[in-house]
Design a protein around this motif. Sequence first.
Motif, short mmCIF file in Angstrom:
data_model
loop_
_atom_site.label_atom_id
_atom_site.label_comp_id
_atom_site.label_asym_id
_atom_site.label_seq_id
_atom_site.Cartn_x
_atom_site.Cartn_y
_atom_site.Cartn_z
N LEU A 49 4.64 -8.17 -2.70
CA LEU A 49 5.40 -6.92 -2.85
C LEU A 49 4.62 -6.06 -3.82
O LEU A 49 4.39 -6.46 -4.97
CB LEU A 49 6.80 -7.20 -3.39
CG LEU A 49 7.80 -7.82 -2.43
CD1 LEU A 49 9.11 -8.13 -3.15
CD2 LEU A 49 8.05 -6.91 -1.24
N THR A 50 4.22 -4.88 -3.37
CA THR A 50 3.34 -4.04 -4.20
C THR A 50 4.14 -3.02 -4.98
O THR A 50 5.35 -2.89 -4.81
CB THR A 50 2.32 -3.31 -3.32
OG1 THR A 50 3.04 -2.47 -2.40
CG2 THR A 50 1.46 -4.29 -2.55
N ALA A 112 5.65 -1.42 0.79
CA ALA A 112 5.87 -2.39 -0.29
C ALA A 112 5.38 -3.78 0.11
O ALA A 112 4.64 -4.42 -0.62
CB ALA A 112 7.34 -2.43 -0.65
N ILE A 113 5.80 -4.21 1.26
CA ILE A 113 5.48 -5.58 1.65
C ILE A 113 4.14 -5.56 2.37
O ILE A 113 3.91 -4.73 3.24
CB ILE A 113 6.61 -6.19 2.51
CG1 ILE A 113 6.48 -7.71 2.59
CG2 ILE A 113 6.66 -5.61 3.89
CD1 ILE A 113 7.74 -8.38 3.13
N VAL A 138 3.52 -8.00 -7.28
CA VAL A 138 2.20 -7.92 -7.94
C VAL A 138 2.11 -6.59 -8.67
O VAL A 138 2.97 -5.73 -8.52
CB VAL A 138 1.06 -8.02 -6.90
CG1 VAL A 138 1.07 -9.38 -6.23
CG2 VAL A 138 1.17 -6.91 -5.87
N ASP A 139 1.04 -6.43 -9.43
CA ASP A 139 0.92 -5.23 -10.24
C ASP A 139 0.00 -4.20 -9.63
O ASP A 139 -0.65 -3.44 -10.34
CB ASP A 139 0.43 -5.61 -11.65
CG ASP A 139 1.59 -6.05 -12.50
OD1 ASP A 139 2.71 -5.57 -12.22
OD2 ASP A 139 1.39 -6.87 -13.40
N LEU A 140 -0.15 -4.17 -8.32
CA LEU A 140 -1.05 -3.20 -7.72
C LEU A 140 -0.43 -2.54 -6.50
O LEU A 140 0.65 -2.90 -6.07
CB LEU A 140 -2.39 -3.86 -7.36
CG LEU A 140 -2.36 -5.35 -7.07
CD1 LEU A 140 -2.60 -5.61 -5.62
CD2 LEU A 140 -3.40 -6.01 -7.94
N CYS A 141 -1.14 -1.55 -5.99
CA CYS A 141 -0.60 -0.77 -4.87
C CYS A 141 -1.02 -1.33 -3.53
O CYS A 141 -0.46 -0.95 -2.50
CB CYS A 141 -1.07 0.68 -4.93
SG CYS A 141 -0.82 1.47 -6.49
N GLY A 142 -2.04 -2.17 -3.48
CA GLY A 142 -2.43 -2.74 -2.21
C GLY A 142 -3.10 -1.72 -1.30
O GLY A 142 -3.83 -0.85 -1.75
N ASP A 144 -2.10 0.84 0.56
CA ASP A 144 -1.74 2.25 0.74
C ASP A 144 -1.57 2.85 -0.65
O ASP A 144 -0.46 3.14 -1.08
CB ASP A 144 -0.44 2.31 1.56
CG ASP A 144 -0.18 3.69 2.12
OD1 ASP A 144 -1.00 4.59 1.86
OD2 ASP A 144 0.82 3.85 2.82
N PRO A 145 -2.68 3.03 -1.37
CA PRO A 145 -2.58 3.21 -2.82
C PRO A 145 -1.83 4.47 -3.26
O PRO A 145 -1.28 4.48 -4.35
CB PRO A 145 -4.04 3.26 -3.29
CG PRO A 145 -4.85 3.55 -2.07
CD PRO A 145 -4.08 3.04 -0.90
N ASP A 146 -1.76 5.51 -2.41
CA ASP A 146 -1.19 6.76 -2.92
C ASP A 146 0.27 6.96 -2.58
O ASP A 146 0.88 7.91 -3.02
CB ASP A 146 -1.98 7.96 -2.37
CG ASP A 146 -3.45 7.82 -2.67
OD1 ASP A 146 -3.75 7.36 -3.80
OD2 ASP A 146 -4.29 8.10 -1.79
N TYR A 147 0.83 6.09 -1.77
CA TYR A 147 2.15 6.41 -1.24
C TYR A 147 3.26 6.08 -2.22
O TYR A 147 3.32 4.98 -2.77
CB TYR A 147 2.38 5.66 0.09
CG TYR A 147 3.61 6.15 0.80
CD1 TYR A 147 3.68 7.46 1.26
CD2 TYR A 147 4.71 5.33 0.99
CE1 TYR A 147 4.82 7.93 1.90
CE2 TYR A 147 5.85 5.79 1.62
CZ TYR A 147 5.90 7.09 2.08
OH TYR A 147 7.02 7.55 2.70
N ASP A 148 4.16 7.05 -2.38
CA ASP A 148 5.34 6.84 -3.22
C ASP A 148 6.54 7.35 -2.43
O ASP A 148 6.80 8.55 -2.37
CB ASP A 148 5.19 7.59 -4.54
CG ASP A 148 6.37 7.33 -5.48
OD1 ASP A 148 7.32 6.62 -5.06
OD2 ASP A 148 6.34 7.84 -6.62
N PHE A 149 7.28 6.43 -1.83
CA PHE A 149 8.36 6.80 -0.92
C PHE A 149 9.32 7.81 -1.53
O PHE A 149 9.70 8.80 -0.91
CB PHE A 149 9.12 5.54 -0.48
CG PHE A 149 10.42 5.85 0.21
CD1 PHE A 149 10.44 6.20 1.54
CD2 PHE A 149 11.62 5.80 -0.48
CE1 PHE A 149 11.63 6.51 2.18
CE2 PHE A 149 12.82 6.11 0.14
CZ PHE A 149 12.82 6.46 1.48
N TYR A 150 9.75 7.54 -2.76
CA TYR A 150 10.82 8.37 -3.34
C TYR A 150 10.39 9.81 -3.57
O TYR A 150 11.23 10.69 -3.74
CB TYR A 150 11.34 7.74 -4.64
CG TYR A 150 12.37 6.65 -4.40
CD1 TYR A 150 13.58 6.95 -3.76
CD2 TYR A 150 12.15 5.34 -4.81
CE1 TYR A 150 14.53 5.96 -3.55
CE2 TYR A 150 13.10 4.35 -4.60
CZ TYR A 150 14.30 4.66 -3.97
OH TYR A 150 15.25 3.70 -3.76
#
Lengths: 179, 785
Positions: A49-50, A112-113, A138-142, A144-150
């Motif tokens: 879970l990122t 996230a997953i 985990v402590d990283l974005c994996g 899709d590093p730029d995506y922020d749903f909210y």
Amino acid sequence: MIRAVIDIIVSIAAGFYTTGRHLFVRPVTESYPEYKRPLPARSRARIILTRDPEGRERCVACYLCSGVCPVNCISMQAAEDSQGRRYAAWFRINFGRCIYCGLCEQACPTSAIQLTPDFEHIRRDILDMVFEKQDLLVDLCGKDPDYDFYQHAGVVVGLAGKGDHISENPPVNTRTNMP
Amino acid sequence: MPKLIIDNREIEVPEGTKVIKAAEKLGIYIPRFCFHHALGAVGACRVCAVKFQEGPVDGVQMSCMIDAQDGMKVSTADPEAADFRRSVIEWLMLNHPHDCPVCDEGGHCLLQDLTVAGGHGIRRSKGRKRTYTDQYLGPLVYHEMNRCIQCYRCVRFYREYSGYSDLGVTGIAGRVYFGRLREGILESPFAGNLIDICPTGVYTDRPSRYTGRRWDFERTPGVCIHCSLGCRTTVSARYRQVVRVEGRFSQQVNRDFICDRGRYGFYYADRPGRPRNGRINGQTVSAQQAVEEARDRLQRITQEHGPEAVGIIGSARSSLQTLSALVHLCHTTGWQGPVFRNTWIAGAAADAAVRALSPENAFSMREIETADAILAVGADPVNEAPMLALAMRQAQRTGAEIIAIDPRPLDWPFDFAHLACRAEEMEETLASAAERLSASRRPVVICGTEITDDGIVMQAADLVAGLRGSDKRAGLFCTMPQANSFGAALLDESNACAADLADRIETGQIRALAVFESDLWHVFPDRSRLSTALEKLDLLVSVDFLDTPLFENADIGIPSLTVFEAGGIYVNQEGRAQQVRPAHTGGLPIAAAGLGDHPPRSFSPDVPGRDMPAAWAAAFSLSGQAPPETDAQMTAWMRDNFAVLADLAHMEADGVRLFAGRKVSIPDEAQIPEKKPDQFLELLPAPTIFGGEPMSGHSQCLRELAGLPAVWMARADADRLGIADDDRVSLGFENIEVTLNVRISDPMAQGVLVVYRHPDIDWQPAPDGKRIFISEDQIRRIEKA
Ligand code: SF4
Ligand code: SF4
Ligand code: SF4
Ligand code: SF4
Ligand code: FES
């Protein structure tokens, strides 16, 4: 008849030639576990879970991954925090059942997953294969590093007010009759 | 009857049927947002477009707006119509927020379904989205206005169907807004239906916000047990816990909707204080141990003092299973009871209603909707049987005249004539108002049984009998105090009330009492008498799923299953027996069983806390008998052992009507209630929608709506006593002193103080035939600080 005999001799010789040549070539076999080949990011193994780029939990506990999972190995409980953010109070994947199909990752609307290349994922006790949220997060974005749903959603969760999210107009005034 | 062809299939429908309905008859579902069978059509959303290929109408048109006519040839799959519908969805999505993952509607959202069905997956518009500010609508309904698609269902339900006007539509053009016209919380006690009726996630359930998706819920057909109407519900449970209750369609009872008490009343079932273990003299034991101990001690008392030394009390909030098991228990052991009536008078009124109702005169709620004149006597539907108010509202919308005879201030969502009178004047007022029904063709008399006595019920029944004629149908509709009041009256043979047992406790005749699912403590008229009587007992056993004061003080406490765990049969006020299926297995909810922040990590087939018995099973065990093993066996047992329940064998989707089969008799002698003395005011405890009912009173969200405890008085009384609206007064009566806010109302009966049940007023005695009068100088105005 003579032609057939020649064909046989040529093919046997070619075979021996190939075999003989390999005696002097470096082997391509990789010795695992001494050598671990880097796998592409899209490989499907242990699930994480990122977090979003700001380090907040990405998962919004929407139940889409658990809904799509063909073996029903994901379970969770959604909850709301003081800011109004929807998140997973607990989140559990039973890796004893997971078939690493990757459907959960495809379904996830928040990135996230994610499945990772880490396939060395074996435990002696079956219960140790049941991962809780703290084991998954985990402590990283994996990938899709730029995506922020909210930032894209319309609900207010303390990041921005109504009308301040990405591609939103300010709230309309419903008390005027002006066009 | 017009005949038309839809998708190459012919169908004949009654005149005035819309094409969308005609298609439904063929099993063809035409997409819709604004059309709803209870609310009708407005043609607002444009998603029901179909192609009219031949006949009087031509081209792509809205199927919900066009009446079926002869010669029509309609295609739902025509590319032009399908394209039109697809575009409608895409326009609707232009402004739709990117909310699905965090929207509680997701998973049962009509907009989501049709968007997926129409194939609109990727947003093409580069434009920005319109937004709205939301409102706080109270503890029940969450508002997220960005998701609105302007289908007008909410306002049509709220204003037209249910008759409240604080929610409406404002704004013009692209700024149309659905919400309250002023800041504040929703006033309608039916507001929860907005959640069901809105096809998107604008209104969602606040108490269960973010708890899960519908596809994960165990959804079971249920019946609401928070009043006597028995509305159909769908219970959603997850992880051994009820999450949400929604309305379920029923042809004869509630139709589509339920009230907010029914929707949010279930929180008693898993509140932390709920008894889940047995208790013996304050020690926690297993439920089974408590049952065994109670059985042994009751047997010992029976051996020493005879079977008359044990009394059994039940209540009308139990299932028919429990009630019949209690009757059987007393039959086989010779114990006294079972007593189902809290007070004699309340039982007598309900008993009269049960006797008066027959297949000829009993009206269902559905029939009330089509009545053309309604006379309500001593019944306040909004507070006693809320959905009845909606049925009356439908009658009034089609022109019915409504007359109310009641001492209380009445706040009903429709026009009615209020004849305010005190109990002793009721009979006379009823007789004179009856005239006004004579011209109607389908009159109904609605009669309450909570503040009236059996005389009024009989009078109402006689009135109905007199109104019935060859060309008209007159109906009787009685509301009752609790979900199974009808069932209790059917099975009640002893006709005794709790006070009779108290007598026998005082004389030392009864030494042990077993109380099943009863809140005696709150309603017994004379509390000091009750507490002394209970102290005199050698043994007090309480079987309950609520932690009532009685349960807390019992020598032996036995936890019982709730309706969600045990199911059961409940007989509503018109005699309709309805089956409730268990919604989830009994036992500790996963949330409570898990330690820390996730469910337990050990797996075993045993459910913790699973050993709680259903109250009926406990009743069997107390006499040492083995209870029937399955629910089906139990129902069969009931049918075989009780003649009045034999018809349970014919249970259908709409339940089965059970009637006592006893004829109406004129009361032996009309007992006119005693007159109110001068200089005295009558104190009338009255039921109220939120907070007053024993089970739903535990729901935090409903308690918030209950407001402050208040006393209502007529303006003339207030003026005489020099009391103004919003003052605080203290009332002293029978060694009790309560402080209440004053509400002044006009019209209401003069000389009456109405105190609605309230969770903060610990003691709300049921009327016991003796009315409570308090002298004017016992009403003291308290100066505000
Ligand atoms: S990879 Fe497939 S099986 Fe494993 S959790 Fe995801 S959806 Fe389920
Ligand atoms: S799909 Fe993604 S956001 Fe939704 S619950 Fe699963 S991990 Fe969380
Ligand atoms: S209303 Fe429906 S379509 Fe809109 S966000 Fe909620 S679930 Fe999605
Ligand atoms: S709030 Fe819901 S019901 Fe009301 S108009 Fe909008 S979408 Fe329709
Ligand atoms: S359903 Fe016909 S226009 Fe909305």
